[in-house]
Scaffold this motif. Structure first.
Motif, PDB file in Angstrom:
ATOM      1  N   GLU A 123       0.846  -1.187   0.000  1.00 30.45           N
ATOM      2  CA  GLU A 123       0.000   0.000   0.000  1.00 30.45           C
ATOM      3  C   GLU A 123       0.889   1.247   0.000  1.00 30.45           C
ATOM      4  O   GLU A 123       2.112   1.162   0.088  1.00 30.45           O
ATOM      5  N   ASN A 124       0.263   2.399  -0.060  1.00 35.39           N
ATOM      6  CA  ASN A 124       0.995   3.663   0.015  1.00 35.39           C
ATOM      7  C   ASN A 124       0.371   4.519   1.107  1.00 35.39           C
ATOM      8  O   ASN A 124      -0.372   5.460   0.829  1.00 35.39           O
ATOM      9  N   PRO A 125       0.677   4.192   2.373  1.00 40.15           N
ATOM     10  CA  PRO A 125       0.058   4.935   3.476  1.00 40.15           C
ATOM     11  C   PRO A 125       0.616   6.349   3.552  1.00 40.15           C
ATOM     12  O   PRO A 125       1.631   6.676   2.938  1.00 40.15           O
ATOM     13  N   GLY A 126      -0.029   7.190   4.337  1.00 36.21           N
ATOM     14  CA  GLY A 126       0.456   8.549   4.523  1.00 36.21           C
ATOM     15  C   GLY A 126       1.801   8.562   5.221  1.00 36.21           C
ATOM     16  O   GLY A 126       2.191   7.598   5.899  1.00 36.21           O
ATOM     17  N   GLU A 127       2.516   9.683   5.076  1.00 40.05           N
ATOM     18  CA  GLU A 127       3.865   9.750   5.622  1.00 40.05           C
ATOM     19  C   GLU A 127       3.884   9.619   7.141  1.00 40.05           C
ATOM     20  O   GLU A 127       4.805   9.005   7.702  1.00 40.05           O
ATOM     21  N   ASP A 128       2.894  10.163   7.843  1.00 36.44           N
ATOM     22  CA  ASP A 128       2.878  10.049   9.297  1.00 36.44           C
ATOM     23  C   ASP A 128       2.842   8.589   9.732  1.00 36.44           C
ATOM     24  O   ASP A 128       3.522   8.199  10.693  1.00 36.44           O
ATOM     25  N   ILE A 129       2.041   7.776   9.034  1.00 38.89           N
ATOM     26  CA  ILE A 129       1.977   6.346   9.359  1.00 38.89           C
ATOM     27  C   ILE A 129       3.307   5.672   9.031  1.00 38.89           C
ATOM     28  O   ILE A 129       3.820   4.852   9.802  1.00 38.89           O
ATOM     29  N   ARG A 130       3.860   6.007   7.878  1.00 42.98           N
ATOM     30  CA  ARG A 130       5.149   5.410   7.487  1.00 42.98           C
ATOM     31  C   ARG A 130       6.229   5.706   8.526  1.00 42.98           C
ATOM     32  O   ARG A 130       7.043   4.837   8.857  1.00 42.98           O
ATOM     33  N   LEU A 131       6.252   6.940   9.047  1.00 43.06           N
ATOM     34  CA  LEU A 131       7.298   7.306   9.986  1.00 43.06           C
ATOM     35  C   LEU A 131       7.015   6.784  11.395  1.00 43.06           C
ATOM     36  O   LEU A 131       7.944   6.504  12.152  1.00 43.06           O
ATOM     37  N   LYS A 132       5.756   6.646  11.754  1.00 42.09           N
ATOM     38  CA  LYS A 132       5.433   6.075  13.068  1.00 42.09           C
ATOM     39  C   LYS A 132       5.871   4.617  13.145  1.00 42.09           C
ATOM     40  O   LYS A 132       6.397   4.151  14.159  1.00 42.09           O
ATOM     41  N   TYR A 133       5.644   3.888  12.052  1.00 42.47           N
ATOM     42  CA  TYR A 133       6.059   2.483  11.991  1.00 42.47           C
ATOM     43  C   TYR A 133       7.218   2.364  10.999  1.00 42.47           C
ATOM     44  O   TYR A 133       7.185   1.575  10.071  1.00 42.47           O
ATOM     45  N   ARG A 134       8.262   3.156  11.244  1.00 44.15           N
ATOM     46  CA  ARG A 134       9.358   3.252  10.272  1.00 44.15           C
ATOM     47  C   ARG A 134      10.032   1.905  10.041  1.00 44.15           C
ATOM     48  O   ARG A 134      10.485   1.614   8.935  1.00 44.15           O
ATOM     49  N   TYR A 135      10.114   1.068  11.067  1.00 42.39           N
ATOM     50  CA  TYR A 135      10.753  -0.238  10.925  1.00 42.39           C
ATOM     51  C   TYR A 135      10.019  -1.099   9.908  1.00 42.39           C
ATOM     52  O   TYR A 135      10.637  -1.902   9.207  1.00 42.39           O
ATOM     53  N   LEU A 136       8.699  -0.945   9.796  1.00 47.50           N
ATOM     54  CA  LEU A 136       7.940  -1.682   8.785  1.00 47.50           C
ATOM     55  C   LEU A 136       8.122  -1.055   7.403  1.00 47.50           C
ATOM     56  O   LEU A 136       8.222  -1.758   6.396  1.00 47.50           O
ATOM     57  N   ASP A 137       8.153   0.263   7.388  1.00 49.47           N
ATOM     58  CA  ASP A 137       8.369   0.970   6.119  1.00 49.47           C
ATOM     59  C   ASP A 137       9.733   0.623   5.536  1.00 49.47           C
ATOM     60  O   ASP A 137       9.875   0.359   4.341  1.00 49.47           O
ATOM     61  N   LEU A 138      10.758   0.621   6.398  1.00 51.33           N
ATOM     62  CA  LEU A 138      12.111   0.311   5.938  1.00 51.33           C
ATOM     63  C   LEU A 138      12.246  -1.135   5.475  1.00 51.33           C
ATOM     64  O   LEU A 138      13.147  -1.466   4.710  1.00 51.33           O
ATOM     65  N   ARG A 139      11.353  -1.992   5.931  1.00 53.49           N
ATOM     66  CA  ARG A 139      11.415  -3.404   5.565  1.00 53.49           C
ATOM     67  C   ARG A 139      10.984  -3.647   4.120  1.00 53.49           C
ATOM     68  O   ARG A 139      11.277  -4.698   3.542  1.00 53.49           O
ATOM     69  N   THR A 140      10.300  -2.701   3.512  1.00 45.24           N
ATOM     70  CA  THR A 140       9.779  -2.904   2.160  1.00 45.24           C
ATOM     71  C   THR A 140      10.915  -2.910   1.144  1.00 45.24           C
ATOM     72  O   THR A 140      11.939  -2.225   1.321  1.00 45.24           O
ATOM     73  N   PRO A 141      10.781  -3.675   0.067  1.00 44.45           N
ATOM     74  CA  PRO A 141      11.848  -3.737  -0.943  1.00 44.45           C
ATOM     75  C   PRO A 141      12.231  -2.372  -1.506  1.00 44.45           C
ATOM     76  O   PRO A 141      13.409  -2.122  -1.763  1.00 44.45           O
ATOM     77  N   GLU A 142      11.251  -1.479  -1.689  1.00 44.26           N
ATOM     78  CA  GLU A 142      11.577  -0.183  -2.267  1.00 44.26           C
ATOM     79  C   GLU A 142      12.448   0.642  -1.329  1.00 44.26           C
ATOM     80  O   GLU A 142      13.419   1.282  -1.759  1.00 44.26           O
ATOM     81  N   MET A 143      12.127   0.646  -0.042  1.00 44.15           N
ATOM     82  CA  MET A 143      12.955   1.387   0.904  1.00 44.15           C
ATOM     83  C   MET A 143      14.311   0.715   1.099  1.00 44.15           C
ATOM     84  O   MET A 143      15.330   1.385   1.294  1.00 44.15           O
ATOM     85  N   GLN A 144      14.340  -0.609   1.035  1.00 48.94           N
ATOM     86  CA  GLN A 144      15.630  -1.309   1.093  1.00 48.94           C
ATOM     87  C   GLN A 144      16.511  -0.883  -0.081  1.00 48.94           C
ATOM     88  O   GLN A 144      17.713  -0.642   0.075  1.00 48.94           O
ATOM     89  N   ARG A 145      15.912  -0.752  -1.262  1.00 47.95           N
ATOM     90  CA  ARG A 145      16.669  -0.338  -2.444  1.00 47.95           C
ATOM     91  C   ARG A 145      17.212   1.075  -2.275  1.00 47.95           C
ATOM     92  O   ARG A 145      18.381   1.353  -2.576  1.00 47.95           O
ATOM     93  N   LYS A 146      16.385   1.969  -1.783  1.00 47.87           N
ATOM     94  CA  LYS A 146      16.807   3.360  -1.629  1.00 47.87           C
ATOM     95  C   LYS A 146      17.928   3.492  -0.603  1.00 47.87           C
ATOM     96  O   LYS A 146      18.911   4.218  -0.828  1.00 47.87           O
ATOM     97  N   MET A 147      17.799   2.791   0.520  1.00 46.30           N
ATOM     98  CA  MET A 147      18.830   2.891   1.540  1.00 46.30           C
ATOM     99  C   MET A 147      20.124   2.224   1.071  1.00 46.30           C
ATOM    100  O   MET A 147      21.225   2.680   1.410  1.00 46.30           O
ATOM    101  N   ARG A 148      20.024   1.194   0.283  1.00 51.59           N
ATOM    102  CA  ARG A 148      21.233   0.560  -0.246  1.00 51.59           C
ATOM    103  C   ARG A 148      21.936   1.486  -1.234  1.00 51.59           C
ATOM    104  O   ARG A 148      23.173   1.507  -1.304  1.00 51.59           O
TER     105      ARG A 148
END
Length: 600
Positions: free
Chosen positions: A117-142
């Motif tokens: 899904e594409n939740p709002g930024e506040d939700i993404r940052l509140k549960y940042r550990y889940l957001d960072l777990r996604t393949p897209e965020m893994q790609r960006k951080m790498r």
């Protein structure tokens, strides 16, 4: 716990037994035949638990697989085999793993949002550990990690020394507010978190280190936006015995090699170089996006005698400017769309935005649709069409105001039109912007302020000449710009104490204040400081560009919101009175809101 990574399983491993750890990206129970897409930081591989497996305990494997839920944390052992239904969308799509053992290491509770899904930024940052777990965020951080590694390798190989500078330091404001830290052992006194290592790296040049770098954490208490955070990371560099070209050529080679290493992209060689004055004249920005080919046409000389008062007033003003901007093929825009462009320009200081739709320039007045055409005689109208190169189907927009104001709002219009009309070409457009003004006048404070920072050297080497021409003085500053983003900024520094004192004086910093704030620098300059200069690159901004995202928050593990908060940890938060007392700090209560009197 594991023998291989999920995303690295390939056909060379067919027949091998592997043990994998990861999360259940997808789990499907097809009535005794179960599929699990197992994901780790390297990627996804399909795992199958099937009833016809000869493995011992197969029924238990299927039973466990049937209970697997979304984002359950798993450890799976199985045998790699060729996949019948090939999935070319993932690198592991030629193979799958037939499970012989499945262990649920941690059952996941229902998640606040789904990774797809594409939740709002506040939700993404509140549960940042889940957001960072996604393949897209893994790609960006790498991507960010690869960038930093590439920069370090490049600098280490060329003799730069990685030297750490203090995080707790002296408050020496350089344009933004400092974050202050109370000093417990020195009641009533404070450290400041560094806005940059600027003064320390200059002192390192005085100390003879010649070539310094640092991946530095910096802090600025200022408003946040997509490309700005309270704390950020920069690659800080300084060189002794250099002129502008030495710093620029080295930095350019480094960035070019980093893009080749991380993205397999070849940037232009050499980067174009334009002055600040040229950038403002052609594009209305000191960080122009050269992927947009539209440029300004100055028409003040053409409209000085016309009947359109807005044009004539600014065309005849000493500091006025009248700009025309041709937008190819934009005559089809509706009046509402043009009004929206005007509203956008108003955010940057425009009082209005005149326009012309060009139907057929060969017909002169009859081929133009514009509310201002009636104020222009035939000769003036023809001259404008010729100067702008307007063709049938084009839209020409006009801005008139003080030079800097007109440049700024028309620059914003240029960017908006480029994006809205699809006129931003693909690829990378780097450049250097040089020769910035030394100072700009602050009307509110009634004094000069430094355009870069007060340690930037002026182009002139004579103190008296600088003092006599402060208004028009040019600095030895330079910025590296990429696709309309300033990714690095630097300058040749002042290395003589007399010039540094003169610059402080022009900035309204008297000798006493200069000694109190910057005495340690002035003292260092008196002991044979060599000519030196440097540059700092925004790691967050470069990583965001490489990762294809407009927000640096997408390449920072734990960023703050635009409201300067961390939804995950709850920072900032109140501090108990006892702890405040230890550092000799008391908090003043927030002022009570004054109720407005009721309307009579």
């Amino acid at each position: 716990m594991r023998t291989h990574f999920c995303g690295l399983i390939d056909e060379s491993m067919i027949g091998q037994s592997v043990t994998l750890c990861g999360w259940a990206d997808v789990a499907r129970d097809l009535g005794g035949l179960c599929f699990i897409d197992l994901r780790d930081h390297e990627g996804i591989v399909q795992v199958v638990a099937e009833p016809d497996s000869a493995a011992e305990g197969n029924a238990a494997v299927i039973a466990t697989a049937a209970q697997v839920g979304y984002e359950d944390c798993l450890r799976i052992t199985g045998t790699v085999r060729k996949r019948q239904a090939v999935n070319n969308r993932v690198p592991t799509g030629q193979v799958e793993v037939v499970a012989t053992h499945i262990e649920v290491l941690n059952k996941a509770e229902p998640l606040p949002f789904h990774a797809h899904e594409n939740p709002g930024e506040d939700i993404r940052l509140k549960y940042r550990y889940l957001d960072l777990r996604t393949p897209e965020m893994q790609r960006k951080m790498r991507t960010r990690t690869k960038l930093v590694q590439a920069l370090r390798r490049w600098l280490d190989a060329r003799g730069f020394q990685d030297i750490e500078t203090p995080i707790l330091t002296k408050a020496t404001p350089e344009g933004a507010r400092d974050f202050l830290v109370p000093a417990r052992m020195h009641p009533g006194e404070f450290y400041a978190l560094p806005q940059s290592p600027q003064l320390f790296k200059q002192i390192l040049m005085v100390a003879g280190f010649d070539r310094y770098y640092q991946i530095a954490r910096c802090f600025r208490d200022e408003a946040l936006r997509a490309d700005r955070q309270l704390e950020f990371t920069q690659l800080d560099m300084e060189f002794a015995w250099v002129e502008e070209s030495d710093v620029q050529d080295t930095a350019e080679a480094m960035i070019r090699d980093a893009f080749r290493d991380v993205m397999q992209v070849e940037l232009a060689q050499p980067f174009p170089r334009i002055t600040w004055a040229e950038a403002m004249r052609r594009f209305g920005s000191d960080k122009p996006d050269l992927r947009i080919e539209m440029e300004f046409t100055d028409i003040a000389e053409l409209v000085k005698g016309c009947e359109f008062k807005v044009f004539t007033d600014w065309a005849n003003a000493e500091d006025g400017r009248v700009i025309a901007l041709r937008a190819p093929g934009a005559a089809s825009l509706s009046r509402k769309q043009i009004d929206d462009i005007g509203a956008h320009a108003a955010k940057y200081g425009a009082k209005g935005l005149a326009w012309m739709k060009i139907e057929d320039p060969a017909q002169g007045r009859e081929g133009v649709n514009s509310p201002i055409a009636k104020f222009l005689d035939d000769a003036t109208l023809a001259a404008i069409l010729q100067a702008t190169g307007a063709q049938g189907g084009d839209l020409v927009l006009f801005g008139a105001a003080a030079y800097n104001t007109a440049s700024e709002f028309m620059g914003a219009v240029r960017l908006k039109l480029g994006k809205d009309l699809g006129l931003v070409r693909e690829g990378w457009a780097p450049l250097w912007v040089t020769d910035f003004p030394m100072f700009e006048w602050d009307d509110e404070a009634q004094r000069y302020v430094a355009l870069h920072h007060p340690f930037t050297a002026p182009a002139v080497d004579d103190v008296a000449e600088l003092q006599a021409n402060a208004k028009t003085a040019v600095s030895r500053g330079y910025d590296m710009v990429l696709n309309g983003n300033e990714i690095g900024g630097g300058s040749i520094r002042i290395h003589r104490p007399a010039m540094q004192s003169a610059v402080f004086e022009l900035l309204g910093i008297d000798a006493g204040e200069a000694q109190a704030k910057f005495g340690f620098l002035l003292d260092a300059l008196r002991y044979g400081a060599p000519p030196h200069g440097g540059i700092a690159f925004g790691i967050d901004r470069i990583a965001a560009l490489m990762a294809g995202t407009e927000s640096i928050r997408d390449v920072i593990a734990f960023p703050k919101t635009t409201g300067a908060q961390c939804p995950m940890t709850g920072a900032p938060s109140p501090i108990p009175d006892a702890q405040l007392a230890e550092v000799h700090v008391s908090v003043r209560p927030k002022p009570a809101k004054v109720d407005e009197p009721a309307a009579e």
